[in-house]
Design a protein around this motif. Structure first.
Motif, mmCIF file in Angstrom:
data_model
loop_
_atom_site.group_PDB
_atom_site.id
_atom_site.type_symbol
_atom_site.label_atom_id
_atom_site.label_comp_id
_atom_site.label_asym_id
_atom_site.label_seq_id
_atom_site.Cartn_x
_atom_site.Cartn_y
_atom_site.Cartn_z
ATOM 1 N N UNK A 1 35.138 48.082 6.722
ATOM 2 C CA UNK A 1 34.941 49.534 6.574
ATOM 3 C C UNK A 1 34.909 50.192 7.950
ATOM 4 N N UNK A 2 34.373 49.459 8.898
ATOM 5 C CA UNK A 2 34.282 49.978 10.250
ATOM 6 C C UNK A 2 35.664 50.373 10.765
ATOM 7 N N UNK A 3 36.642 49.565 10.458
ATOM 8 C CA UNK A 3 38.005 49.852 10.903
ATOM 9 C C UNK A 3 38.488 51.177 10.331
ATOM 10 N N UNK A 4 38.086 51.459 9.112
ATOM 11 C CA UNK A 4 38.495 52.730 8.511
ATOM 12 C C UNK A 4 37.878 53.889 9.278
ATOM 13 N N UNK A 5 36.613 53.788 9.602
ATOM 14 C CA UNK A 5 35.975 54.858 10.368
ATOM 15 C C UNK A 5 36.629 54.995 11.739
ATOM 16 N N UNK A 6 36.826 53.860 12.380
ATOM 17 C CA UNK A 6 37.409 53.886 13.715
ATOM 18 C C UNK A 6 38.797 54.522 13.660
ATOM 19 N N UNK A 7 39.568 54.085 12.701
ATOM 20 C CA UNK A 7 40.948 54.551 12.592
ATOM 21 C C UNK A 7 41.010 56.035 12.268
ATOM 22 N N UNK A 8 40.185 56.469 11.342
ATOM 23 C CA UNK A 8 40.199 57.896 11.010
ATOM 24 C C UNK A 8 39.794 58.727 12.218
ATOM 25 N N UNK A 9 38.846 58.211 12.977
ATOM 26 C CA UNK A 9 38.462 58.913 14.187
ATOM 27 C C UNK A 9 39.629 59.001 15.154
ATOM 28 N N UNK A 10 40.347 57.901 15.306
ATOM 29 C CA UNK A 10 41.485 57.881 16.229
ATOM 30 C C UNK A 10 42.582 58.826 15.745
ATOM 31 N N UNK A 11 42.869 58.788 14.461
ATOM 32 C CA UNK A 11 43.909 59.662 13.909
ATOM 33 C C UNK A 11 43.514 61.123 14.067
ATOM 34 N N UNK A 12 42.264 61.394 13.823
ATOM 35 C CA UNK A 12 41.797 62.768 13.973
ATOM 36 C C UNK A 12 41.894 63.224 15.425
ATOM 37 N N UNK A 13 41.436 62.377 16.325
ATOM 38 C CA UNK A 13 41.484 62.758 17.737
ATOM 39 C C UNK A 13 42.927 62.947 18.192
ATOM 40 N N UNK A 14 43.833 62.199 17.573
ATOM 41 C CA UNK A 14 45.241 62.335 17.932
ATOM 42 C C UNK A 14 45.859 63.561 17.261
ATOM 43 N N UNK A 15 45.151 64.149 16.312
ATOM 44 C CA UNK A 15 45.672 65.321 15.616
ATOM 45 C C UNK A 15 46.571 64.976 14.447
ATOM 46 N N UNK A 16 46.621 63.709 14.055
ATOM 47 C CA UNK A 16 47.476 63.318 12.943
ATOM 48 C C UNK A 16 46.811 63.571 11.604
ATOM 49 N N UNK A 17 45.552 63.866 11.625
ATOM 50 C CA UNK A 17 44.766 63.977 10.405
ATOM 51 C C UNK A 17 43.710 65.050 10.627
ATOM 52 N N UNK A 18 43.349 65.743 9.581
ATOM 53 C CA UNK A 18 42.296 66.739 9.697
ATOM 54 C C UNK A 18 41.069 66.317 8.907
ATOM 55 N N UNK A 19 39.925 66.744 9.404
ATOM 56 C CA UNK A 19 38.715 66.567 8.643
ATOM 57 C C UNK A 19 38.507 67.902 7.941
ATOM 58 N N UNK A 20 38.497 67.899 6.636
ATOM 59 C CA UNK A 20 38.441 69.159 5.906
ATOM 60 C C UNK A 20 37.092 69.840 6.078
ATOM 61 N N UNK A 21 36.047 69.090 5.857
ATOM 62 C CA UNK A 21 34.700 69.662 6.001
ATOM 63 C C UNK A 21 34.176 69.258 7.363
ATOM 64 N N UNK A 22 34.706 69.917 8.343
ATOM 65 C CA UNK A 22 34.543 69.485 9.720
ATOM 66 C C UNK A 22 33.116 69.170 10.152
#
Ligand code: MN
Ligand code: MN
Ligand code: ZN
Ligand code: ZN
Lengths: 159, 159
Positions: free
Chosen positions: A55-76
């Motif tokens: 699960x940690x990888x999912x958090x890490x990856x989403x963080x990386x994708x978000x920081x890269x701008x490839x993904x948005x956090x809807x409820x920021x």
DNA sequence: TTCCTGTTTAGGAATGACTCCTATCTACCA
DNA sequence: TGGTAGATAGGAGTCATTCCTAAACAGGAA
């Protein structure tokens, strides 16, 4: 929306992100749904094909994708609840730097309506407009360019 | 905005809430600021006058005030981050029952601007419109009235 | 191709914001 | 004034997320 392996690879490379199977799987799962899933929902989804993923990888990856701008956090700014005793109809300006919330009264914004299509499918009881940006103090302390990406959150895995 | 003791008493009674010193102090602290504080910020504030107050009381009280409608939670659905790989400009419909998030494309909403006053004070980089309501499924399962208050959250102290 | 090195991963421990539980306590109506 | 539903304190539990670390690995260099 089918997403070719090469397509993913290109997007990652364009952001300087290494391409790993886990990362691609997470991004693909997110890109192929419109359900705005949680990290855990993505984990449950991706885990079917990669049973050893953490699960940690999912958090890490989403963080990386978000920081890269490839993904948005809807409820920021979904950490810590923020309360307001002002019950009159109003909206907010949110500082992405210090998380200050400033009231914004504007009758025009109170009158917004969703398109008829959605009004029929959804029983809408209200709406809220949120402007995001940087307050004077935060702007001053960061002599950056005019357009920038939101700060990482207080509690944030090292970029 | 000074708030008379009797004023607080009246508002509480009108909602059927017992008037206790802790509760009044918390509400007063919230009503006298425009900073949209967190539960902990309110706790730190109120604790100065009531050193034996439990943080738990603050959470309980804010929940009660919110359920009574005396207080709003600004960032309503601040639990679990929700992600979106759709980078095109769009807005959302949020179901207060099942927390589904539905995309809503509407160019009119993309063009909103804050009043000039705030645009000068704040370096605004974007905005988001969120409609709240009940999806067809949730509406069907709750044969209530047309206007209703949001559901309590999944993890929620008993009303 | 092979090697090197900075990322990324897995997994376990830690954190922080709540939420639950329970034994008092108390505001409020009869 | 007393009974009682609702409120408070405080301790334990939960859950999403973050921190830490060792091992694995992607991608550029040689
Ligand atoms: Mn406000
Ligand atoms: Mn969306
Ligand atoms: Zn700021
Ligand atoms: Zn729903």
């Amino acid at each position: 929306m089918k997403l070719a392996e090469d397509d993913i690879r290109q997007r990652f490379r364009a952001c300087g992100l290494k391409v790993t199977p886990q990362r691609a799987a997470i991004y693909r799962a997110l890109a192929e749904t419109t359900s705005h899933p949680t990290a855990d929902a993505l984990y449950q989804q991706v885990r079917r094909r990669y049973p050893m993923m953490s699960p940690n990888t999912v958090y890490y990856t989403l963080g990386a994708l978000r920081d890269a701008g490839l993904v948005h956090e809807v409820n920021y700014w979904h950490d810590g609840a923020r309360f307001d005793a002002n019950l009159t109809s109003h909206h907010h300006l949110v500082c992405l730097g210090c998380r200050a919330i400033v009231d914004l009264m504007d009758a025009r914004l109170d009158r917004l309506a969703a398109p008829a299509l959605q009004r029929r499918a959804f029983d809408i009881i209200g709406h809220r407009v949120e402007f995001h940006g940087y307050c004077a103090a935060c702007r001053a302390s960061k002599p950056g360019t005019t357009r920038r990406r939101p700060e990482p959150k207080k509690r944030m895995r090292r970029a």
